[in-house]
Design a protein around this motif. Sequence first.
Motif, PDB file in Angstrom:
ATOM      1  N   ARG A 134      32.053  23.217  44.046  1.00 36.14           N
ATOM      2  CA  ARG A 134      31.678  23.202  45.465  1.00 36.14           C
ATOM      3  C   ARG A 134      30.165  23.377  45.562  1.00 36.14           C
ATOM      4  O   ARG A 134      29.620  24.393  45.134  1.00 36.14           O
ATOM      5  CB  ARG A 134      32.407  24.307  46.235  1.00 36.14           C
ATOM      6  CG  ARG A 134      33.920  24.111  46.235  1.00 36.14           C
ATOM      7  CD  ARG A 134      34.653  25.275  46.853  1.00 36.14           C
ATOM      8  NE  ARG A 134      34.505  25.343  48.298  1.00 36.14           N
ATOM      9  CZ  ARG A 134      35.110  24.533  49.160  1.00 36.14           C
ATOM     10  NH1 ARG A 134      35.899  23.578  48.714  1.00 36.14           N
ATOM     11  NH2 ARG A 134      34.932  24.662  50.446  1.00 36.14           N
ATOM     12  N   GLU A 135      29.526  22.353  46.100  1.00 34.99           N
ATOM     13  CA  GLU A 135      28.063  22.301  46.162  1.00 34.99           C
ATOM     14  C   GLU A 135      27.646  22.431  47.627  1.00 34.99           C
ATOM     15  O   GLU A 135      28.044  21.607  48.452  1.00 34.99           O
ATOM     16  CB  GLU A 135      27.651  20.943  45.573  1.00 34.99           C
ATOM     17  CG  GLU A 135      26.198  20.698  45.451  1.00 34.99           C
ATOM     18  CD  GLU A 135      25.932  19.298  44.867  1.00 34.99           C
ATOM     19  OE1 GLU A 135      26.140  19.085  43.664  1.00 34.99           O
ATOM     20  OE2 GLU A 135      25.508  18.419  45.640  1.00 34.99           O
TER      21      GLU A 135
ATOM     22  N   THR B  28      32.400  18.397  47.379  1.00 34.93           N
ATOM     23  CA  THR B  28      33.387  18.939  46.447  1.00 34.93           C
ATOM     24  C   THR B  28      33.728  17.908  45.378  1.00 34.93           C
ATOM     25  O   THR B  28      33.637  16.698  45.612  1.00 34.93           O
ATOM     26  CB  THR B  28      34.687  19.344  47.178  1.00 34.93           C
ATOM     27  OG1 THR B  28      35.285  18.168  47.744  1.00 34.93           O
ATOM     28  CG2 THR B  28      34.418  20.338  48.292  1.00 34.93           C
ATOM     29  N   ALA B  29      34.100  18.385  44.210  1.00 37.13           N
ATOM     30  CA  ALA B  29      34.517  17.490  43.128  1.00 37.13           C
ATOM     31  C   ALA B  29      35.521  18.221  42.247  1.00 37.13           C
ATOM     32  O   ALA B  29      35.482  19.450  42.136  1.00 37.13           O
ATOM     33  CB  ALA B  29      33.315  17.055  42.302  1.00 37.13           C
ATOM     34  N   VAL B  30      36.434  17.447  41.659  1.00 36.35           N
ATOM     35  CA  VAL B  30      37.459  18.018  40.781  1.00 36.35           C
ATOM     36  C   VAL B  30      37.461  17.247  39.468  1.00 36.35           C
ATOM     37  O   VAL B  30      37.325  16.019  39.459  1.00 36.35           O
ATOM     38  CB  VAL B  30      38.861  17.919  41.445  1.00 36.35           C
ATOM     39  CG1 VAL B  30      39.927  18.511  40.538  1.00 36.35           C
ATOM     40  CG2 VAL B  30      38.872  18.621  42.789  1.00 36.35           C
ATOM     41  N   TYR B  31      37.604  17.976  38.362  1.00 35.73           N
ATOM     42  CA  TYR B  31      37.657  17.361  37.036  1.00 35.73           C
ATOM     43  C   TYR B  31      38.865  17.932  36.314  1.00 35.73           C
ATOM     44  O   TYR B  31      39.035  19.151  36.286  1.00 35.73           O
ATOM     45  CB  TYR B  31      36.393  17.701  36.226  1.00 35.73           C
ATOM     46  CG  TYR B  31      35.115  17.461  36.981  1.00 35.73           C
ATOM     47  CD1 TYR B  31      34.429  16.255  36.866  1.00 35.73           C
ATOM     48  CD2 TYR B  31      34.616  18.443  37.830  1.00 35.73           C
ATOM     49  CE1 TYR B  31      33.267  16.036  37.580  1.00 35.73           C
ATOM     50  CE2 TYR B  31      33.451  18.229  38.552  1.00 35.73           C
ATOM     51  CZ  TYR B  31      32.783  17.024  38.420  1.00 35.73           C
ATOM     52  OH  TYR B  31      31.642  16.812  39.137  1.00 35.73           O
TER      53      TYR B  31
ATOM     54  N   GLU C 188      35.633  12.756  43.290  1.00 32.61           N
ATOM     55  CA  GLU C 188      34.957  13.373  44.437  1.00 32.61           C
ATOM     56  C   GLU C 188      35.997  13.799  45.458  1.00 32.61           C
ATOM     57  O   GLU C 188      36.885  13.025  45.804  1.00 32.61           O
ATOM     58  CB  GLU C 188      34.001  12.366  45.086  1.00 32.61           C
ATOM     59  CG  GLU C 188      32.719  12.184  44.315  1.00 32.61           C
ATOM     60  CD  GLU C 188      31.525  12.950  44.911  1.00 32.61           C
ATOM     61  OE1 GLU C 188      31.674  13.552  45.997  1.00 32.61           O
ATOM     62  OE2 GLU C 188      30.458  12.936  44.278  1.00 32.61           O
ATOM     63  N   GLY C 189      35.898  15.014  45.925  1.00 28.37           N
ATOM     64  CA  GLY C 189      36.784  15.472  46.983  1.00 28.37           C
ATOM     65  C   GLY C 189      36.152  15.195  48.331  1.00 28.37           C
ATOM     66  O   GLY C 189      35.065  14.618  48.407  1.00 28.37           O
TER      67      GLY C 189
END
Length: 340
Positions: free
Chosen positions: A112-113, A121-124, A134-135
């Motif tokens: 969370r940036e 937001t991004a999920v890996y 990318e969320g």
Amino acid sequence: MNPSFSTYLVNPPFGDPGLYVEIRWARRALLFDLGDNAALSPTRLLRAMDAFVSHTHMDHFIGFDRLLRIALGRGKTLRLYGPPGLIANIEGKLRGYTWNLVDGYPLTIEAREFHPRQIRTAVYRATEAFQPAEGPFEVRPEGEPFPVLVDPMFTVSATSLNHRIPSFAYVLQEKFHVNINKERLHAAGLPVGSWLKEVKQHLWDGKPDDFRFTATLYFEHRKEEREFALGELKESFVTISRGQRIAYVVDARYDKENEAKIVALAQGADVFYCEAPYLDQDADKAQERYHLTARQAGLLARKAGVRELVVFHFSPRYSGQDDLLYKEAQEEFACIGERG
Ligand SMILES: [Zn+2]
Ligand SMILES: [Zn+2]
């Protein structure tokens, strides 16, 4: 009274900055900054699945690799919070390795940036070889400090400081403190044990007084299921008091805007962890490098009315002179009202 958070610096003051906050009895910890963390055992690191990054200069981010390595294959979700650029840096790190054999390693990284108005937001996922997903963008609450993680028991908020790049300072605020009177429990013939954690959780979740629940009580030779009303327990055994407040400030220069933001963030903190890389005699160097001096750390602590000041992140130029940095900071902190 037993405080809920126990806090300590990851490294000695000349080492990489980082703060480890243990949430006692919860087997959970929060980690502020990801510098070198070889001093933390794998068990401790695995508890710290929420990491708050100030910025991604190497001394604040090189420990990401070790955290990642230890968390791989543990079925964990690692949550990272930080300033603009964090997601690109996480991706850069992840792209630095080959991930063809990790599809059986359940690890998820959520990033969370925080930008001035929105949250990227991004999920890996290890099962997808950490391909970025990318969320959705979320709206960032206005004002400083702004909330970064809201838990029933506590909130972590951040403020963005000028370090020539954004550098986040953080404050951890316990919602309120729950103390359970063991003597009164004992007098009422009730045992201590994990059921008290449930009681605390119900209180933090804001359950009403007439909320009823069944707890398992372990006596010396037997166990018993018993039903309680939350309000009755509260009345008889619980004291609610002010929650703990812990502030963490690193890498920022001394200017009016940073000062106002730091003072607001650290206001009334029980412990204020503040960087103090330079002595005041080198204040021009500190300014040039966008860092604070020990005297400035003391001044900020005094203005914020904190209870305790802990300085760290000392420049190697003062190797062997840490006593001077401590002294300068504490003297400025203590000299009430003498200087502005
Ligand atoms: Zn820096
Ligand atoms: Zn630094």
